[in-house]
Scaffold this motif. Structure first.
Motif, PDB file in Angstrom:
ATOM      1  N   TRP A  43       0.830  -1.199   0.000  1.00  0.00           N
ATOM      2  CA  TRP A  43       0.000   0.000   0.000  1.00  0.00           C
ATOM      3  C   TRP A  43       0.870   1.257   0.000  1.00  0.00           C
ATOM      4  O   TRP A  43       0.561   2.251  -0.659  1.00  0.00           O
ATOM      5  CB  TRP A  43      -0.937  -0.004   1.200  1.00  0.00           C
ATOM      6  N   GLU A  44       1.980   1.200   0.703  1.00  0.00           N
ATOM      7  CA  GLU A  44       2.893   2.341   0.742  1.00  0.00           C
ATOM      8  C   GLU A  44       3.443   2.650  -0.648  1.00  0.00           C
ATOM      9  O   GLU A  44       3.595   3.822  -1.030  1.00  0.00           O
ATOM     10  CB  GLU A  44       4.054   2.070   1.716  1.00  0.00           C
ATOM     11  N   GLU A  45       3.733   1.614  -1.427  1.00  0.00           N
ATOM     12  CA  GLU A  45       4.226   1.811  -2.787  1.00  0.00           C
ATOM     13  C   GLU A  45       3.154   2.435  -3.673  1.00  0.00           C
ATOM     14  O   GLU A  45       3.451   3.297  -4.516  1.00  0.00           O
ATOM     15  CB  GLU A  45       4.692   0.485  -3.389  1.00  0.00           C
ATOM     16  N   VAL A  46       1.920   2.002  -3.490  1.00  0.00           N
ATOM     17  CA  VAL A  46       0.809   2.543  -4.279  1.00  0.00           C
ATOM     18  C   VAL A  46       0.648   4.034  -4.009  1.00  0.00           C
ATOM     19  O   VAL A  46       0.544   4.848  -4.943  1.00  0.00           O
ATOM     20  CB  VAL A  46      -0.503   1.798  -3.951  1.00  0.00           C
ATOM     21  N   VAL A  47       0.625   4.394  -2.735  1.00  0.00           N
ATOM     22  CA  VAL A  47       0.462   5.805  -2.367  1.00  0.00           C
ATOM     23  C   VAL A  47       1.629   6.633  -2.892  1.00  0.00           C
ATOM     24  O   VAL A  47       1.441   7.713  -3.465  1.00  0.00           O
ATOM     25  CB  VAL A  47       0.343   5.949  -0.835  1.00  0.00           C
ATOM     26  N   SER A  48       2.849   6.127  -2.732  1.00  0.00           N
ATOM     27  CA  SER A  48       4.036   6.854  -3.171  1.00  0.00           C
ATOM     28  C   SER A  48       4.025   7.087  -4.677  1.00  0.00           C
ATOM     29  O   SER A  48       4.410   8.167  -5.153  1.00  0.00           O
ATOM     30  CB  SER A  48       5.289   6.083  -2.769  1.00  0.00           C
ATOM     31  N   ARG A  49       3.573   6.098  -5.445  1.00  0.00           N
ATOM     32  CA  ARG A  49       3.603   6.203  -6.903  1.00  0.00           C
ATOM     33  C   ARG A  49       2.472   7.053  -7.463  1.00  0.00           C
ATOM     34  O   ARG A  49       2.659   7.804  -8.419  1.00  0.00           O
ATOM     35  CB  ARG A  49       3.548   4.808  -7.533  1.00  0.00           C
ATOM     36  N   LEU A  50       1.288   6.947  -6.876  1.00  0.00           N
ATOM     37  CA  LEU A  50       0.118   7.582  -7.469  1.00  0.00           C
ATOM     38  C   LEU A  50      -0.210   8.962  -6.928  1.00  0.00           C
ATOM     39  O   LEU A  50      -0.744   9.800  -7.663  1.00  0.00           O
ATOM     40  CB  LEU A  50      -1.107   6.678  -7.311  1.00  0.00           C
ATOM     41  N   GLN A  51       0.086   9.225  -5.659  1.00  0.00           N
ATOM     42  CA  GLN A  51      -0.364  10.506  -5.125  1.00  0.00           C
ATOM     43  C   GLN A  51       0.261  11.686  -5.866  1.00  0.00           C
ATOM     44  O   GLN A  51      -0.430  12.658  -6.176  1.00  0.00           O
ATOM     45  CB  GLN A  51      -0.054  10.638  -3.626  1.00  0.00           C
ATOM     46  N   HIS A  52       1.538  11.614  -6.185  1.00  0.00           N
ATOM     47  CA  HIS A  52       2.150  12.745  -6.886  1.00  0.00           C
ATOM     48  C   HIS A  52       1.566  12.908  -8.285  1.00  0.00           C
ATOM     49  O   HIS A  52       1.472  14.017  -8.809  1.00  0.00           O
ATOM     50  CB  HIS A  52       3.676  12.589  -6.943  1.00  0.00           C
ATOM     51  N   GLN A  53       1.134  11.771  -8.911  1.00  0.00           N
ATOM     52  CA  GLN A  53       0.482  11.863 -10.220  1.00  0.00           C
ATOM     53  C   GLN A  53      -0.842  12.612 -10.107  1.00  0.00           C
ATOM     54  O   GLN A  53      -1.132  13.508 -10.924  1.00  0.00           O
ATOM     55  CB  GLN A  53       0.237  10.467 -10.799  1.00  0.00           C
TER      56      GLN A  53
END
Length: 261
Positions: free
Chosen positions: A34-44
């Motif tokens: 979940w941490e990877e998902v948030v890190s990758r998508l939130q900035h997008q």
């Protein structure tokens, strides 16, 4: 009796139909934490929201804009359509198209390579998208829509130049614009927004010859090709192309009946 003429739209079905996802064997494997998902998508999501804030209100009727969300190639089955996520975001799915993605991870063996996926066009208010972008960091796996967020590869704004068909520069002044409408919702505000903006750029909009196919509004326009790139900035434009020959709207000259002396 004068026969009623039926006009055809060249390959309009390619724009209106929902692209069926390619068949793919699914593995029940968690690709990302979940941490990877948030890190990758939130900035997008934040970047897209910030870009939309810069757009003139003429391009986003009633604050609505259209963006493109692409699924991870490992999650493109019909059952993975992100309905719950769209509800949380407050957006509407208005169309889709096939695409290719080279992910950093996938469910199959071997190194990831370019694979078929699906891009979904979504329409929603800029304010709501900005609010959701800020909320991503506080979401958990128990949050509604979180399962869908894991399956998302990217969110991006649609570049105006990608809406203009290649070779259109050879056309002098007759074009056709395909405007995306919101399914099962009043869309007159989208039409009037486009018409007003097109006229502002010097285009003549021939609404009397327009045609609706599914949730796309095809309308002939007349104007300078030099202004097409500016016109394509309108958020709800899906395509600008040469007007199909069978949809020609140049005035017909009819012969007058002969009068006997």
């Amino acid at each position: 009796m004068t026969k009623k003429k039926n006009y055809l739209i060249g390959k309009a079905e390619a724009l209106t139909k929902t692209t069926p996802p390619p068949k793919m064997k699914m593995d029940k494997v968690s690709l990302y934490t979940w941490e990877e998902v948030v890190s990758r998508l939130q900035h997008q999501f934040i970047n897209v929201s910030n870009e939309l804030k810069m757009l003139n209100d003429d391009l986003c009727p009633k604050d609505y804009s259209v963006t493109k969300l692409t699924l991870h190639p490992s999650f493109i089955s019909k059952g993975h359509f992100p309905k719950a996520l769209f509800r949380q975001m407050g957006v509407h799915s208005i169309g889709s198209k096939a695409t290719e993605v080279t992910p950093d991870k996938w469910t199959k063996k071997g190194a990831p390579k370019a694979s078929p996926s699906t891009s979904i066009y979504i329409a929603g208010k800029r304010e709501q998208l900005a609010s959701f972008a800020e909320q991503i960091s506080s979401m958990t796996l128990a949050t509604p829509g979180a399962d869908d967020l894991i399956r998302i590869w990217s969110l991006e704004n649609i570049k105006p130049e990608t809406k203009i068909k290649k070779g259109i520069g050879e056309v002098k002044k007759f074009f056709e614009a395909g405007i995306q409408l919101i399914p099962d919702s009043p869309s007159e505000f989208v039409k009037s927004s486009f018409t007003k903006y097109a006229k502002k750029l010097g285009f003549e909009v021939n609404e009397e010859l327009s045609i609706e196919v599914s949730n796309l509004w095809f309308v002939p326009i007349t104007g300078s090709s030099e202004q097409l790139s500016k016109l394509a900035e309108h958020s709800f434009i899906r395509v600008i192309r040469p007007i199909p020959q069978l949809r020609s709207f140049q005035p017909l000259v009819r012969g007058l009946p002969r009068v006997r002396s």
